[in-house]
Design a protein around this motif. Sequence first.
Motif, PDB file in Angstrom:
ATOM      1  N   PRO A  32       0.725  -1.361   0.073  1.00 12.94           N
ATOM      2  CA  PRO A  32       0.219   0.066   0.249  1.00 12.94           C
ATOM      3  C   PRO A  32       0.891   1.321   0.140  1.00 12.94           C
ATOM      4  CG  PRO A  32       0.305  -0.868   2.267  1.00 12.94           C
ATOM      5  CD  PRO A  32       0.890  -1.918   1.230  1.00 12.94           C
ATOM      6  N   VAL A  33       2.165   1.278  -0.036  1.00 12.82           N
ATOM      7  CA  VAL A  33       3.038   2.347  -0.079  1.00 12.82           C
ATOM      8  C   VAL A  33       2.806   3.536  -1.025  1.00 12.82           C
ATOM      9  CG1 VAL A  33       5.465   3.190  -0.183  1.00 12.82           C
ATOM     10  CG2 VAL A  33       4.702   1.052   0.783  1.00 12.82           C
ATOM     11  N   THR A  34       2.412   3.023  -2.373  1.00 13.26           N
ATOM     12  CA  THR A  34       1.986   4.019  -3.395  1.00 13.26           C
ATOM     13  C   THR A  34       0.777   4.666  -3.182  1.00 13.26           C
ATOM     14  OG1 THR A  34       3.281   2.798  -5.022  1.00 13.26           O
ATOM     15  CG2 THR A  34       1.688   4.352  -5.940  1.00 13.26           C
ATOM     16  N   ALA A  35      -0.336   3.760  -2.619  1.00  9.62           N
ATOM     17  CA  ALA A  35      -1.580   4.312  -2.556  1.00  9.62           C
ATOM     18  C   ALA A  35      -1.455   5.383  -1.648  1.00  9.62           C
ATOM     19  CB  ALA A  35      -2.599   3.115  -1.993  1.00  9.62           C
ATOM     20  N   THR A  60       7.702  13.587   0.304  1.00 13.09           N
ATOM     21  CA  THR A  60       8.279  13.361   1.593  1.00 13.09           C
ATOM     22  C   THR A  60       7.845  12.003   2.114  1.00 13.09           C
ATOM     23  OG1 THR A  60       8.236  15.785   1.925  1.00 13.09           O
ATOM     24  CG2 THR A  60       8.522  14.134   3.982  1.00 13.09           C
ATOM     25  N   VAL A  61       6.544  11.907   2.018  1.00  6.66           N
ATOM     26  CA  VAL A  61       5.837  10.598   2.641  1.00  6.66           C
ATOM     27  C   VAL A  61       6.420   9.402   1.726  1.00  6.66           C
ATOM     28  CG1 VAL A  61       3.652   9.248   2.838  1.00  6.66           C
ATOM     29  CG2 VAL A  61       3.816  11.569   3.758  1.00  6.66           C
ATOM     30  N   GLY A  62       6.538   9.583   0.248  1.00  3.08           N
ATOM     31  CA  GLY A  62       6.995   8.192  -0.467  1.00  3.08           C
ATOM     32  C   GLY A  62       8.551   8.242  -0.211  1.00  3.08           C
ATOM     33  N   ALA A  63       9.193   9.127  -0.018  1.00  5.12           N
ATOM     34  CA  ALA A  63      10.727   8.910   0.272  1.00  5.12           C
ATOM     35  C   ALA A  63      11.108   8.622   1.687  1.00  5.12           C
ATOM     36  CB  ALA A  63      11.501  10.394   0.081  1.00  5.12           C
ATOM     37  N   ALA A 101       1.743   4.214 -11.847  1.00  6.88           N
ATOM     38  CA  ALA A 101       2.703   4.339 -10.785  1.00  6.88           C
ATOM     39  C   ALA A 101       3.219   3.230 -10.730  1.00  6.88           C
ATOM     40  CB  ALA A 101       2.009   4.879  -9.558  1.00  6.88           C
ATOM     41  N   GLY A 102       2.652   1.935 -10.589  1.00 11.27           N
ATOM     42  CA  GLY A 102       3.140   0.651 -10.646  1.00 11.27           C
ATOM     43  C   GLY A 102       4.327   0.363 -11.779  1.00 11.27           C
ATOM     44  N   ALA A 126       1.003  -3.015 -10.018  1.00  8.95           N
ATOM     45  CA  ALA A 126      -0.018  -2.110 -10.673  1.00  8.95           C
ATOM     46  C   ALA A 126      -1.320  -2.394 -10.247  1.00  8.95           C
ATOM     47  CB  ALA A 126       0.123  -2.102 -12.174  1.00  8.95           C
ATOM     48  N   VAL A 127      -1.869  -3.753 -10.244  1.00  9.52           N
ATOM     49  CA  VAL A 127      -3.138  -4.019  -9.694  1.00  9.52           C
ATOM     50  C   VAL A 127      -3.330  -3.765  -8.073  1.00  9.52           C
ATOM     51  CG1 VAL A 127      -4.724  -6.076  -9.193  1.00  9.52           C
ATOM     52  CG2 VAL A 127      -3.510  -5.682 -11.467  1.00  9.52           C
ATOM     53  N   SER A 128      -2.302  -3.896  -7.240  1.00 10.35           N
ATOM     54  CA  SER A 128      -2.369  -3.694  -5.986  1.00 10.35           C
ATOM     55  C   SER A 128      -2.323  -2.122  -5.839  1.00 10.35           C
ATOM     56  CB  SER A 128      -1.289  -4.217  -5.184  1.00 10.35           C
ATOM     57  OG  SER A 128      -0.076  -3.335  -5.321  1.00 10.35           O
ATOM     58  N   ASN A 129      -1.856  -1.213  -6.599  1.00  3.81           N
ATOM     59  CA  ASN A 129      -2.003   0.130  -6.294  1.00  3.81           C
ATOM     60  C   ASN A 129      -3.479   0.643  -6.641  1.00  3.81           C
ATOM     61  OD1 ASN A 129       0.709   0.282  -5.809  1.00  3.81           O
ATOM     62  ND2 ASN A 129       1.040   1.217  -7.927  1.00  3.81           N
ATOM     63  N   VAL A 130      -4.254  -0.056  -7.660  1.00  7.94           N
ATOM     64  CA  VAL A 130      -5.549   0.267  -7.932  1.00  7.94           C
ATOM     65  C   VAL A 130      -6.622  -0.177  -6.777  1.00  7.94           C
ATOM     66  CG1 VAL A 130      -7.536  -0.197  -9.644  1.00  7.94           C
ATOM     67  CG2 VAL A 130      -5.186   0.257 -10.382  1.00  7.94           C
ATOM     68  N   ILE A 131      -6.221  -1.410  -6.199  1.00 11.86           N
ATOM     69  CA  ILE A 131      -6.979  -1.902  -5.164  1.00 11.86           C
ATOM     70  C   ILE A 131      -7.068  -1.086  -3.734  1.00 11.86           C
ATOM     71  CG2 ILE A 131      -7.328  -3.889  -3.533  1.00 11.86           C
ATOM     72  CD1 ILE A 131      -6.476  -5.794  -5.807  1.00 11.86           C
ATOM     73  N   PHE A 132      -5.772  -0.967  -3.450  1.00 10.23           N
ATOM     74  CA  PHE A 132      -5.732   0.148  -2.106  1.00 10.23           C
ATOM     75  C   PHE A 132      -6.149   1.600  -2.531  1.00 10.23           C
ATOM     76  CE2 PHE A 132      -2.093  -3.156  -1.232  1.00 10.23           C
ATOM     77  CZ  PHE A 132      -2.776  -3.408  -0.053  1.00 10.23           C
ATOM     78  N   LEU A 133      -5.721   2.153  -3.718  1.00 12.76           N
ATOM     79  CA  LEU A 133      -6.315   3.524  -3.836  1.00 12.76           C
ATOM     80  C   LEU A 133      -7.993   3.474  -3.647  1.00 12.76           C
ATOM     81  CD1 LEU A 133      -4.158   4.693  -6.803  1.00 12.76           C
ATOM     82  CD2 LEU A 133      -4.320   5.774  -4.579  1.00 12.76           C
TER      83      LEU A 133
END
Length: 232
Positions: free
Chosen positions: A88-91, A107-110, A161-162, A201-208
């Motif tokens: 869930p990091v990207t989301a 900042t949060v991403g880094a 993003a993924g 990529a799929v996990s990004n969509v799900i978490f978002l």
Amino acid sequence: MSLHTKKIISYLCLTVAVPVVVIGGAILFSGKHYAWISLCVAVLVCIPPLCFFEKRDITSKETAVLAVMVALSAAGRFVFAWFPGFKPVTAITVITAMWLGKNAGFTVGALSVVISNFYFGQGPWTPFQMMSWGLIGFLAGVFSSQLKKSKTALCIFGVGAGVMFSLLMDIWTVLWADGVFNLSRYSAAVISALPVTAEYAVSNVIFLLIMAKPIGEKLERIKKKYGLFAAV
């Protein structure tokens, strides 16, 4: 140091320091140490957005909110450590950027990378991960209005993003393995990573889709109640 001076330093990092490192490294090392050159570039790219905290009087409440988002992101990476590519990091980085601004997103991403890598392992790849997730957060902040209005746009950004993260990290893999950029090895790395990239990529969509609305509403409420991140 004045605000104007800090802004100049930030701009010089991107417009002068990065080109000088790339060109100077190529001349001095004859293309034999591009892994280290790329590492220096990754560090330099991280400096301007992180200087965000030095460019304004950030309050303790704003710091607390960012700390909570970093903690959530890092904890999410810990929880799904058993499931490579499903994180869930990207989301959380994107959601932060959408409601708190592009600098907060970077900042949060880094910082999520720095904190979580105490468990996953620190190394020369860490600045590249910081740069990659940070840039995703920065871009999410740039396109925040579109991402808030459309779930379709949010899903497309999550997929992009993924793919972006995987492509950037594959560059690092090739540079570290060969010392120079090898297109054939890069192509092989990209192709071999396709299953994980697709999973990510799929996990990004799900978490978002799951987290964007509830977390976004809380961040918006906190912003309005305490007047936070008004200058972001």
